[in-house]
Enzyme design. Structure first.
Site, PDB file in Angstrom:
ATOM      1  CG  HIS A   1      87.740  -0.096 111.526  1.00  0.00           C
ATOM      2  ND1 HIS A   1      88.593  -1.092 111.942  1.00  0.00           N
ATOM      3  CD2 HIS A   1      86.756  -0.023 112.468  1.00  0.00           C
ATOM      4  CE1 HIS A   1      88.154  -1.599 113.088  1.00  0.00           C
ATOM      5  NE2 HIS A   1      87.042  -0.958 113.425  1.00  0.00           N
ATOM      6  CB  SER A   2      84.171  -2.221 110.698  1.00  0.00           C
ATOM      7  OG  SER A   2      83.139  -3.075 111.097  1.00  0.00           O
ATOM      8  CG  MET A   3      80.032  -0.910 105.964  1.00  0.00           C
ATOM      9  SD  MET A   3      78.581   0.154 106.212  1.00  0.00           S
ATOM     10  CE  MET A   3      79.323   1.762 105.903  1.00  0.00           C
TER      11      MET A   3
END
Length: 258
Positions: free
Chosen positions: A94-96
């Protein structure tokens, strides 16, 4: 590739499952910890065993400095995960964490000839797209306000100075690493990629989500869920069902509902 690392430092197995028929490695967001994936691990147990990554610089690893850059973090994780590559697991970030998962997958594919069984990328634009971001240079107040605005951190946390002091270095270090990240072209993955986005997430446009197809020769699918940047917190069960549909033999892949 880095080898000889202590797997127990890097991997949390909240719900071990010897009878699992699939395995999923989960990579958290900037400032996040392995615990972000606890609920999903419980949801997928016992059919899918979750290995949740714990980055340095947080919780029981808070005495360690956070990773300097995404490349060195991916190098370390490729070494940690290589022992599981007799039957490659799937990745979810998720995300980074989506970028860390992708870069780790590239390293393992180069070293072993096989990428992960599947790659699920959540809340992150494709590595080939770029935005100039400098939140890691902001003062503490601005940095903390931004993560609360995104919805992944309760505002009440800011009222606990001791907690803020513990997690702020890791948070800033993670933002520094991801905001300085620049994609380097190379061999494409052969892994199917499922892109999960939030309908109100300002971090990912539809075009940036579709651009993940530039990074694999496998099938790419973009699925949109209602919510902002931390939409997975609202859709644990649906995302769990989606993962089961992709990874378990004979399971019908469900489509997310609004």
């Amino acid at each position: 590739m880095t080898t000889g690392l202590d797997t127990e430092l890097w991997i949390r197995r909240f719900h071990p499952s010897p009878e699992a028929t699939a395995r999923l490695v989960c990579f958290p967001h900037a400032g996040g910890s392995a615990g972000f994936w606890f609920a999903l691990s419980a949801r997928l147990h016992p059919k899918v065993e979750v290995l949740a990554v714990q980055y340095p610089g947080r919780q029981e690893r808070r005495a360690e400095p956070p990773a300097e850059d995404i490349g060195s973090l991916a190098d370390a994780l490729a070494g940690v995960l290589e022992p599981w590559w007799d039957a490659p697991p799937a990745f979810l970030g998720h995300s980074m964490g989506a970028v860390v998962a992708y870069e780790t997958a590239r390293r393992l594919a180069a070293a072993t000839g096989a990428g992960p069984a599947a790659l699920f990328v959540s809340g992150r634009r494709a590595p080939s797209t770029h935005r100039e971001e400098t939140l890691h240079l902001a003062d503490d107040g601005a940095l903390l306000a931004e993560i609360v605005r995104q919805g992944g951190t309760p505002a009440a946390l800011l009222e606990e100075p001791e907690l803020v002091e513990m997690f702020l270095p890791a948070l800033r270090g993670d933002y520094r690493a991801i905001e300085r990240y620049r994609h380097r072209p190379g061999p494409l993955l052969g892994t199917p990629v499922t892109v999960l986005t939030g309908s109100e997430d300002p971090k990912v446009t539809p075009e940036e989500a579709r651009a993940w197809q530039e990074h694999t020769t496998g099938a790419t699918e973009v699925l949109t869920f209602t919510g902002g940047h931390f939409f997975p917190l609202r859709h644990q069960d649906r995302i769990g069902a989606l993962i089961e549909g992709r990874l378990l033999p004979g399971a019908a892949p469900p489509q997310p509902r609004p």
